[in-house]
Design a protein around this motif. Structure first.
Motif, mmCIF file in Angstrom:
data_model
loop_
_atom_site.group_PDB
_atom_site.id
_atom_site.type_symbol
_atom_site.label_atom_id
_atom_site.label_comp_id
_atom_site.label_asym_id
_atom_site.label_seq_id
_atom_site.Cartn_x
_atom_site.Cartn_y
_atom_site.Cartn_z
ATOM 1 N N TYR B 18 40.001 44.048 39.594
ATOM 2 C CA TYR B 18 40.885 45.183 39.893
ATOM 3 C C TYR B 18 40.497 45.882 41.186
ATOM 4 O O TYR B 18 39.347 45.828 41.623
ATOM 5 C CB TYR B 18 40.874 46.171 38.719
ATOM 6 C CG TYR B 18 41.355 45.523 37.447
ATOM 7 C CD1 TYR B 18 42.687 45.135 37.310
ATOM 8 C CD2 TYR B 18 40.485 45.247 36.404
ATOM 9 C CE1 TYR B 18 43.135 44.496 36.153
ATOM 10 C CE2 TYR B 18 40.923 44.613 35.246
ATOM 11 C CZ TYR B 18 42.243 44.245 35.135
ATOM 12 O OH TYR B 18 42.683 43.601 34.003
ATOM 13 N N CYS B 22 40.803 51.471 40.047
ATOM 14 C CA CYS B 22 41.922 51.185 39.135
ATOM 15 C C CYS B 22 41.459 51.394 37.702
ATOM 16 O O CYS B 22 40.459 50.827 37.277
ATOM 17 C CB CYS B 22 42.391 49.751 39.324
ATOM 18 S SG CYS B 22 43.616 49.264 38.087
ATOM 19 N N ASN B 122 51.279 52.493 34.222
ATOM 20 C CA ASN B 122 50.882 53.023 35.530
ATOM 21 C C ASN B 122 52.092 53.273 36.429
ATOM 22 O O ASN B 122 51.971 53.375 37.645
ATOM 23 C CB ASN B 122 49.853 52.108 36.211
ATOM 24 C CG ASN B 122 50.383 50.706 36.425
ATOM 25 O OD1 ASN B 122 51.560 50.440 36.188
ATOM 26 N ND2 ASN B 122 49.525 49.795 36.867
ATOM 27 N N GLY B 126 52.062 46.704 39.382
ATOM 28 C CA GLY B 126 50.876 46.601 40.205
ATOM 29 C C GLY B 126 50.758 45.242 40.868
ATOM 30 O O GLY B 126 50.783 45.109 42.093
ATOM 31 N N CYS B 213 47.328 53.403 39.690
ATOM 32 C CA CYS B 213 47.411 52.249 40.573
ATOM 33 C C CYS B 213 47.237 52.749 42.011
ATOM 34 O O CYS B 213 48.215 52.886 42.746
ATOM 35 C CB CYS B 213 48.746 51.523 40.419
ATOM 36 S SG CYS B 213 48.917 50.133 41.553
#
Ligand SMILES: Cc1ncc(C[n+]2csc(CCOP(=O)(O)OP(=O)(O)O)c2C)c(N)n1
Ligand SMILES: Cc1ncc(C[n+]2csc(CCOP(=O)(O)OP(=O)(O)O)c2C)c(N)n1
Ligand code: SF4
Ligand code: SF4
Ligand code: SF4
Ligand code: SF4
Ligand code: SF4
Ligand code: SF4
Ligand SMILES: [Mg+2]
Ligand SMILES: [Mg+2]
Lengths: 355, 247, 71, 178, 355, 247, 71, 178
Positions: B18, B22, B122, B126, B213
């Motif tokens: 990630y 995040c 989020n 993403g 995000c």
């Protein structure tokens, strides 16, 4: 066991249960509804689980989950529903999961009709989903054969870790014929060590997956799949050759169409015309060799492919015949079924032309 | 010296892929800690989605499936029906669960499938680079809503927990956040409760976790936590939407 | 009752979340170091003041931090 | 000899069941058989029909396009299937519901007042068995005894009282063939 | 107009807008995201409508609705998303609606990878959906060609009332090349009298439909579709023939792979080996005739099909070569891209074998 | 003599293919009458589903699309975005809308697509021969629930109107019935209101109509009306679930 | 104010719904007739009593019934 | 002459932009060009790279597997791409961030302290332009003037103050080639 009259769809369902299938996820669609309906009654009796999914997309993904969990699992549908399953089928093939998928084909394209057809040959054999993969595609031409092939389908799926499709049509699904449930020849099947069951703290975690983000890995995976496909081609290809001896004309036809062709062959025989039939039982792997061999024979003047489609199998017949003999085609579509008489007429036209 | 806090064994040693800051990472950890605390790691089968958490199978130290985009609830249904005694969970993003997988989550809830869904909201896609999600806020920019989401064009953000809470067999539905330590603790409690109820066979359980995000929001990780609190929480109020009546 | 935090430095992505939650503002970014990933990692300057509350560890998205406390 | 039979009528007239009974009986007599129903929405309200094949040889196509016999229980079925009977074949018409006559001259046509006979026997529901009785007599596709064996199994238990009615229906139907 | 650097995906989107496309329904997926993203900005500027659908399934059905309503409409996706659209595509083909579908292919099967691939050839050309139908499949090998073909795609779609697919790969979608937006040759396009617009009390109701419950009707419809497909085959087949004159070895390759093959051809030329290329631009209708003609030539020793797949186009090359010349295959998969050097080596192996 | 009642011109002369007593026919008529009364027939574009009402395009005297199973809301979205001034409607069964088409209806509602959905809930899959629908009642027999729907296996019936009413852009959601003349009149009112709000551009509008399926319920048409009233109505209460605040 | 109902007999499917709603129980099935579809059609025996309320027409799923009323 | 260039570095180092600027400039000089980025999740955090081809001939494959030059801005890029440079080709190494030396002996290697130079100029962000300046000097793939034309258009308006910095970066980069 005495033979009993069974409806094709129900016979397929019962054969699956007899093969140890204990999970079925499906969605209603004509003309295969008797399969889920039968399963909904029988599965609980056998301690298995029938579940009507919210859609074909959900059904095939439930199959993915159950297959990855190590179960013998099946789904069935008809043409539009099978189209919706294409992503899921590609995932199942990619993740190398065993399962059985039944397609009782109906006329298309679009909503089309509900009468028998064979117009999903391309989709089944050439890959309706994305990416390079194959299904073993079994095409029974009688209810008895549907039973036998269904039983074996689960073993083939498990042996090679891949989806196997039973491809029938409305006739196979709806007709009743005498059936005997037989024992299938035992295969040496590998343990499902890859299945997710919870590690129980006894092994490394198992992962069911088709993602290979590194192209080199992804290619390796593709090559692995195709090595397997080569082996299947060697081991599992099946074909019926019927009255090929001395045939001037060689039919290529599968499923119920092949039965109609046999009627035509008998009529032709009475009229002094020798005709034979190559009936692929495995549509994939396709029996190229049988056709190649026939193409080499002096007595064979031409091939006539008969299908309930616009001629999808013709590609494979042409590839096999490799220009050595002409490949003709006769087809009916949209639920119309070829008649023996029409087929006989085609042959006469061709032989007229060839002579 | 006593160990107060360390990486749970239900996570592998692999570093998360990630982006910096995040909060997917926090949520992974919470799920893993709950598995470990409930002694479920050896028994668990998880389902990773398609989304940034697609590689979740590399991080959870239990059996895993990688599902097609949106179909994790169907895959989990297949798994749980085969293994009714295992702890089964899906981990899904808002694009995955609320958009393409909307039918699957509603129907898993309707049937009362006995698995737990960790729903990471989020407000954006993403993985694919910041496209609009069903949960994207009004005015929030996304690569497919370059001027910000317009309610007349794309409607109002979908409140998944509220919607699923209308379904009786969704026995536990709670929305939590991970923007500070207090909320992280609460989030963990909710996740634990969800797994407990699953193992008691109560029905379908879901925890919606508000998550950041930074990359696609175009904010630093620290700014992102603040943005979550100031923008997401007012529209997506935290709280429990369903919990079984205790006997 | 003094705490101790240990950073698995090469896991750190320099996101700074841990720096925002320490009750004593102990956690800072080490601008002098660059880890294997190319980030300035987080660190604790004044370990003596650490209570071992584990807040930093709990908000760290990359499970970088281990916390110990004297018995 | 191969019998290729079309049986057709309204939805509730029992043509499907009649076909299955014939197929089952012929199977017990060691024949090769197939039974193929029409299916799908066309059945709803409209006509229902099935194809039965009884043969010494393995059955080829299960679909009957050149029928050795057609049993038609209502008017639309007569209109639809009369043409499918082969020259020299048999057409059995339920004259209770069909006032029209057959137009073909090259086939054997029998008129059976099936509903009237059934009502006389006591239940309108077995008009189909009257038709079947007639057909058995005309074709010899299966023996009445075997048919009754099958019927007896279907109606074993509580419904056993209808077994003799079925027998009577077959016999009365057979009597219409001369 | 001076040439400008354009990214493939954005160039395709702009070309669509220039062709009068005013409706776009899509769903994000790598590596085609720049198409919907570009559309989301540009469509409102042109008074059109970009809508992000909830899924690929929804997107293709929105396309169905918009196309049936008479609009110029497009959707785009990549492999797994295209699999999900198969039912919808079959419906659109069945209902004879014009639209443009872009597939920026990535490695499969399953989730696979996101790097360039050509493993959806079967799906695009042989029918990934159920039933007998075809798409016109256009395979650009440069961004300029992507632009030109996209512009024409809308006309082809409208002229024949059928879906047209632009099939590219991650390279075409992601690369930048100089582009000039040109006027397309005007076609005589029929009025969309069949479109639903509300009758306005001035005509009988229009119905957009693919259901033909009577098999005879359904067959008639299939025959109608295939008569159209025959016409398209006659009119729209396109192919580039490159350095075929005197070639010993004839490559068959399409899209970006064909560019790599051209590099290899130039290398071979320097080494004194004459090689040429047949590049299908329309994958369907496939340019069988070019290959047939090449197979007849004495100088041609063999065909070498190069693909980023396990060899899906090989079927068509074999059908065309009809056994007259051997058909070889070299492929890379999963996002791996063939190199000119590797291709050159293949040729040497083949010629070594042939000689 | 004054004509009190006759077939509306918004219906063609074609006889419905529905089974005797099937209330699909009543619902068709109501929709057609509303179109005619609002002067929308010439302007309307309808979308037929896959289900018993698949041939609806033969009966409504306006432009029609036949949509794939469950996708009518997506098709209608495509149509309405092209023709924002036309009256667009979908006519969908409960299998079509609540099962396979669940994501499409939720998202049409979320976006506030300005069309009207007539949702015919007969608690069964009619066309395919009586399989279980998401709306099939507990204990109700279906060909894929031969012992009756079991809530532990298949969950509780989905209350679509209640679920969609959580979505703000679903501006009008009402459940009606057609089991007697009074309710038929009310149903018509709701349908009319829905079309009016659509034409005012208010947002997504849906009328759920409880309907019978004598054939697959295994009941006479008259018994079926009674069964609807006694069994469906208690679980699926009639009423308005959302209506725009009037100014 | 007497009403009149006219049946488009060949559309009738004999479902009997219309027979259940007439306030005067006027609508009955005509067991003596079979229409083109094979059903006994509905009919009104005692037209004089009809008020023209159109209830029968409104519940008829097959739009069989037209209702008129004296001005 | 065909230039086939690999440019590679961390996500934020501006390798993509540098490639586009070169391609655009070469296009203006009448060359055939292509630019191909790496894409997808691998970019996230990891390395980013692009392939640029500048040629008199039509561009064949846009992908560069045999590079006439590689510009590497970070260590992983050096490790990954050094092997792809053809014998006699050019490798330009950002020595500010890469302490390692090239291992190949059959290519021309230049070490450019790009970040240091950029910092000296006043903005670390234009290390990429320093690298590009070096490459232009080494290859002649495009003229500095054309590059500056492109840069000037990109930074027209408010950001115009950075234009001279870019020019300096190019020049200072060029000076590293000797
Ligand atoms: C069928 C299909 N459609 C689209 C995609 C592309 N895709 C990958 S991830 C993703 C969205 C992820 O967003 P979300 O679920 O919110 O997860 P996040 O990355 O935000 O955690 C999409 C659209 C895909 N892989 N498969
Ligand atoms: C993709 C797809 N799946 C399944 C079907 C089969 N099918 C046709 S109608 C139907 C269900 C109809 O039920 P419902 O929507 O409740 O309508 P009703 O017939 O009850 O009015 C199904 C499953 C289909 N045509 N297409
Ligand atoms: S793109 Fe967003 S959701 Fe994905 S890893 Fe990065 S910050 Fe997290
Ligand atoms: S454990 Fe608590 S006190 Fe110690 S550094 Fe971390 S946040 Fe600060
Ligand atoms: S929160 Fe974790 S990853 Fe972020 S800076 Fe602190 S230690 Fe590093
Ligand atoms: S099957 Fe049911 S829903 Fe369909 S027409 Fe018949 S009664 Fe109506
Ligand atoms: S109109 Fe009213 S009164 Fe007259 S028959 Fe019909 S229901 Fe009875
Ligand atoms: S309601 Fe209509 S269809 Fe039913 S019996 Fe009365 S008139 Fe006939
Ligand atoms: Mg998201
Ligand atoms: Mg229904």
């Amino acid at each position: 066991m005495a033979k009993e009259l069974w409806k094709g769809n129900e016979a397929i369902a019962e054969a699956a249960i007899k093969s140890g299938c204990r999970f079925f996820f499906g969605y209603p669609i004509t003309p295969q509804n008797e399969i889920p309906e039968y399963m909904s009654l029988r599965m609980p009796q056998e301690g298995g689980c029938f579940l009507q999914a919210e859609s074909e997309v959900a059904a095939i993904n439930m199959v993915y989950g159950a297959a990855g969990s190590g179960a013998r699992v099946m789904t069935s549908s008809s043409s539009p529903g099978i189209s919706l399953k294409q992503e899921g089928i590609s995932y199942i093939a990619g993740a190398e999961l065993p399962c059985v998928i039944v397609n009782i084909v109906r006329g298309g394209p679009g909503l089309g009709g509900i009468q028998p057809a064979q117009s999903d040959y391309y989709q089944a054999c050439k890959g309706g989903g994305h990416g390079d993969y194959r299904l073993v595609v079994l095409a029974p031409s009688s209810v008895q054969e549907a039973v036998d092939l269904t039983q074996e389908a689960f073993d083939i799926a498990d042996q090679y870790r891949m989806p196997v499709m039973i491809m029938g049509d409305g006739m196979i699904g709806q007709m009743m014929e005498p059936v005997e449930f037989r024992e299938v020849a035992k295969r040496q099947l590998p343990d499902k060590e890859w299945a997710t069951t919870g590690t129980k703290g006894k092994r490394k975690a198992n992962v069911i997956n088709s993602l290979f983000i590194d192209p080199a890995e992804c290619e390796k995976h593709n090559n692995k799949l195709f090595a397997k496909y080569d082996e299947i081609t060697k081991n599992e290809m099946r074909v019926e050759e019927y009255k090929l001896e001395g045939a001037e004309i060689v039919f290529v036809a599968y499923g119920t169409t092949a039965r109609i062709v046999k009627n035509a062959i008998n009529t032709l025989e009475k009229e002094g015309i020798k005709a034979g039939l190559i009936r692929p039982i495995t549509l994939w792997p396709f029996p190229y060799a049988s056709i190649e061999a026939a193409a080499e024979k002096a007595n064979v003047k031409a091939f006539l492919t008969v299908e309930m489609s616009m001629g999808q199998m013709v590609d494979d017949v042409k590839i096999a015949a490799s220009g050595k003999k002409p490949v003709h085609f006769y087809g009916r579509t949209g639920g119309m079924v070829p008649t023996p008489a029409a087929i006989v007429e085609q042959v006469k036209k061709i032989l007229g032309g060839v002579k | 010296m006593a160990v107060i806090f360390e990486k749970t064994k239900a996570l592998t040693d692999k570093t998360f892929h990630y982006c910096p800051g995040c909060t997917h990472g926090i949520i992974h950890r919470l799920v893993a800690e709950v598995l470990e605390e409930l002694n479920l790691t050896d028994n668990a089968i998880g389902v990773a989605p398609v989304g940034c958490s697609v590689f979740a199978y590399d991080y959870f130290n239990c059996d895993m499936h990688e599902a097609a985009h949106g179909r994790a609830p169907a895959v989990a249904t297949g798994i749980k029906r085969v293994h009714p005694d295992n702890a089964v969970f899906t981990y899904q993003g808002d694009g995955d669960l609320a958009s393409i997988g909307c039918a699957e989550i509603v129907h898993a809830a309707m049937r009362g499938e006995k698995f737990t869904t960790i729903f990471v909201n989020n407000a954006i896609y993403g993985m694919t680079g910041g496209q609009m999600a069903p949960t994207t806020l009004i005015g929030q920019k996304a690569t497919t809503a370059p001027l910000g989401r317009d309610e007349n064009h794309a409607g109002l953000p979908l409140k998944v927990s509220e919607m699923l809470a209308t379904i009786p067999k969704a026995v536990f539905v709670e929305r939590v956040s991970v923007h500070d330590v207090k909320h992280i603790n609460q989030a963990k409690k909710a996740i634990k409760k969800a797994f407990q109820l699953q193992m008691e066979g109560k029905g379908f359980t879901l925890v919606e976790v508000l998550s950041t995000c930074p990359t696609n929001w175009g904010k630093t990780p620290v700014e992102s936590l603040k943005w979550l609190q100031e923008n997401m929480m007012p529209y997506f109020p935290l709280g429990n939407f369903r919990t079984p009546e205790e006997v | 009752m003094a705490g101790k935090v240990i950073f698995d430095e090469n896991r750190c992505k320099g996101c700074e979340l841990c720096t925002t939650v320490c009750p004593f503002n102990l956690v800072v970014m080490n601008k002098e170091r660059i880890n294997i990933k190319g980030y300035h990692p987080a660190t604790v300057k004044d370990m003596d003041k650490c209570s071992g509350c584990a807040s930093c560890a709990k908000i760290c998205p990359d499970v970088v931090i281990k916390v110990e406390r004297e018995k | 000899m191969t019998h290729e039979i079309i049986m057709a009528g309204f939805g509730g007239q029992g043509v499907m069941a009649m076909g299955k009974i014939l197929a089952e009986a012929a199977l017990r007599e060691g024949k090769n058989v197939s039974w193929l129903p029409s299916y799908g929405p066309e059945m709803r309200g409209g006509t229902a029909n099935c194809n039965v094949i009884v043969s010494e040889e393995p059955v080829g196509a299960p679909i009957v396009t050149e029928a050795s016999a057609a049993l038609v229980l209502n008017r639309p079925s007569l209109d639809k299937f009369e043409k499918d009977v082969i020259p020299g074949g048999t057409l059995i018409i339920n004259s209770s519901l069909i006032d029209k006559k057959a137009t073909r001259e090259d086939i054997k046509v029998y008129y059976v007042p099936a509903n009237e006979i059934a009502n006389e026997i006591g239940t309108g529901k077995i008009a189909n068995m009257v038709m079947l009785g007639a057909y058995l007599e005309a074709s010899g596709a299966a023996k009445q005894d075997t048919i009754m064996e099958v019927v007896s199994e279907i109606f074993s238990g509580k419904k056993a009282e209808v077994i003799p009615l079925n027998k009577e229906a077959l016999t009365r139907g057979a009597a219409c063939i001369k």
